[in-house]
Design an enzyme around this catalytic site. Structure first.
Site, mmCIF file in Angstrom:
data_model
loop_
_atom_site.group_PDB
_atom_site.id
_atom_site.type_symbol
_atom_site.label_atom_id
_atom_site.label_comp_id
_atom_site.label_asym_id
_atom_site.label_seq_id
_atom_site.Cartn_x
_atom_site.Cartn_y
_atom_site.Cartn_z
ATOM 1 N N GLY A 227 0.802 -1.320 -0.079
ATOM 2 C CA GLY A 227 -0.063 0.006 -0.121
ATOM 3 C C GLY A 227 0.656 1.340 -0.055
ATOM 4 C CE1 TYR A 228 5.284 4.929 -1.407
ATOM 5 C CE2 TYR A 228 4.300 6.484 -2.848
ATOM 6 C CZ TYR A 228 5.367 6.061 -2.154
ATOM 7 O OH TYR A 228 6.375 6.973 -2.075
ATOM 8 C CG HIS B 138 4.040 9.135 0.949
ATOM 9 N ND1 HIS B 138 4.069 9.948 1.768
ATOM 10 C CD2 HIS B 138 4.777 9.546 -0.383
ATOM 11 C CE1 HIS B 138 4.837 10.851 1.483
ATOM 12 N NE2 HIS B 138 5.119 10.825 0.114
ATOM 13 N N GLY B 139 4.620 7.344 3.782
ATOM 14 C CA GLY B 139 5.480 7.863 4.995
ATOM 15 C C GLY B 139 6.374 6.879 5.438
ATOM 16 N N GLY C 66 -1.712 1.546 -11.141
ATOM 17 C CA GLY C 66 -2.878 2.402 -10.550
ATOM 18 C C GLY C 66 -2.089 3.489 -9.962
ATOM 19 C CG HIS D 226 -5.611 0.719 12.318
ATOM 20 N ND1 HIS D 226 -6.132 1.195 13.583
ATOM 21 C CD2 HIS D 226 -6.835 1.347 11.650
ATOM 22 C CE1 HIS D 226 -7.218 1.754 13.687
ATOM 23 N NE2 HIS D 226 -7.725 1.735 12.414
ATOM 24 C CD GLU E 216 -12.617 36.399 20.103
ATOM 25 O OE1 GLU E 216 -12.509 35.873 20.684
ATOM 26 O OE2 GLU E 216 -12.045 37.441 19.938
#
Length: 398
Positions: free
Chosen positions: A85-86, A91-92, A112, A172, A292
């Protein structure tokens, strides 16, 4: 304005942070790591595994100095780390692993959108960019960083390649914890670990390039080798974590889904909107209502909380602001507590995970998401915010 008396304090905090950032920059991006080896060494003598008091409870934490770069490189010298997965995390984490000098490959759907993005960022097809199946096969450590829905849908494709002796890594606890919904079962004969950065993969990458790091939680679900815990510590440092603390797969996903729907994203958006709408209904201008509600919070007050805590922020505001906050915070606590209890139960019983899987699996999900984001984008509060942000001195174009 509550933050007027806090402005000088915030300036002092910023100056102090700038000075202290010199130490943080000794770790992170690979070129800096090598150039400042002596600085890193001096820090490593005093920072490491330790037990700290978190509000009266003792917890063990792990820091970068426990795994200096050469130790990480030696530890993984015979491994191929496959990032599946990217998206933001792929990616990070993938780029940080690569910049730290590890043997890392990426697996995504060929041709893709993610494949094209990976190529644009220097991943080479056939060398360190492969299909998901090829990467899963080649990897001795497989980082399953696909979306939660994709982890469910592609598990039958990936599972045959997660063979005994390998390490299966998640960021995760979703897939393993909600296995009745995802059908992702920990394969026999493999270590199953988790390292979950407490922020987006985009932030993980940005802080890494700045020589900083997100804190991450780590967990071991299955330890076949007897070395799963040390391996996930090393991986946590290698992906760019600042420090690591222990959790479980279930606690990670429960706290994560709960926090995102709560004060991190869902609740704060709701509170911003409610306060803004009341101000507008009472005749305040959009600029005043936004300043505010959002601008003062994000630019003046929240940084003080981040620097030294809620009491520090209170102490550096006007006495009128202090009194009002102290008098009203309990009312907001009492009003929101039942909502937060309902939210946690909805996370724990699987309602939230099932909804996420169902929505994210729709063929038109990206289009539907854009419609929802556009609704937020076009709300008056955020259109007003765009103008307010443009007036910040640092955003004035010369």
């Amino acid at each position: 304005m509550a933050s007027r008396s806090a402005s000088r304090t915030l300036a002092r905090v910023a100056a102090s942070a700038a000075r202290s950032s010199l130490a943080a920059r000794t770790m992170g991006a690979a070129p800096r790591f090598a150039a400042r080896a002596s600085a890193v060494s001096s820090i490593q003598q005093t920072r490491g595994i330790k037990t700290l008091n978190f509000g009266g409870s003792l917890e063990k934490v792990y820091e970068r100095s426990d795994w200096p770069k050469q130790k990480v490189l030696d530890y993984f010298k015979n491994d191929t780390i496959a990032v599946l997965g990217y998206g933001p995390q792929g990616h990070g984490q993938g780029l940080n692993l690569r910049d730290n000098g590890l043997n890392v490959i990426v697996g995504v759907r060929k041709d893709g959108r993610s494949w094209k993005k990976a190529v644009a960022e220097g991943w080479v097809p056939g060398k360190n960019l492969f299909t998901i199946e090829e990467a899963a096969d080649k990897g001795s450590i497989v980082l399953n960083l696909l979306s939660d829905a994709a982890q469910r849908d592609l598990w039958p494709t990936i599972k045959p390649f997660i063979t005994p002796g390998k390490t299966l890594y998640f960021s995760h606890g979703f897939a393993i914890t909600y296995k009745e919904q995802t059908h992702v079962e920990a394969p026999a004969g493999v270590d199953v670990v988790l390292c979950a950065p407490k922020g987006s993969g985009t932030t993980l990458r940005t802080l890494f390039l700045e020589g900083k790091g997100l804190n991450s939680s780590i967990a071991v679900f299955q330890d076949v080798s007897g070395k799963a815990h040390e391996r996930v510590q090393a991986l946590g440092v290698a992906i760019g974590s600042g420090y690591l603390y222990e959790t479980t797969f279930a606690k990670e996903v429960y706290s994560d889904l709960y926090g995102e729907r709560g004060v991190l994203m869902g609740a704060i958006n709701g509170l911003f909107r409610a306060q803004y709408d009341v101000l507008r209904a009472q005749g305040h201008s959009p600029s005043e209502a936004f300043n505010e509600t959002v601008e003062e919070a994000t630019q003046s007050l929240y940084p003080l909380i981040g620097a030294k805590g809620m009491d520090w922020m209170y102490a550096n505001c006007s006495v009128t602001a202090q009194r009002g906050a102290l008098d009203w915070h309990q009312k907001f606590y009492d009003a929101s507590l039942p909502v937060f209890k309902d939210l946690y139960e909805s996370v724990k019983n699987g309602t939230e995970s099932q909804r996420a899987l169902d929505k994210n699996s729709q063929p038109d999900y990206r289009e539907s998401l854009e419609v929802e984001l556009e609704e937020i984008r076009q709300a008056e509060i955020w259109r007003a915010g765009e103008t307010v942000r443009s007036l910040r001195p640092e955003n004035n174009k010369k």
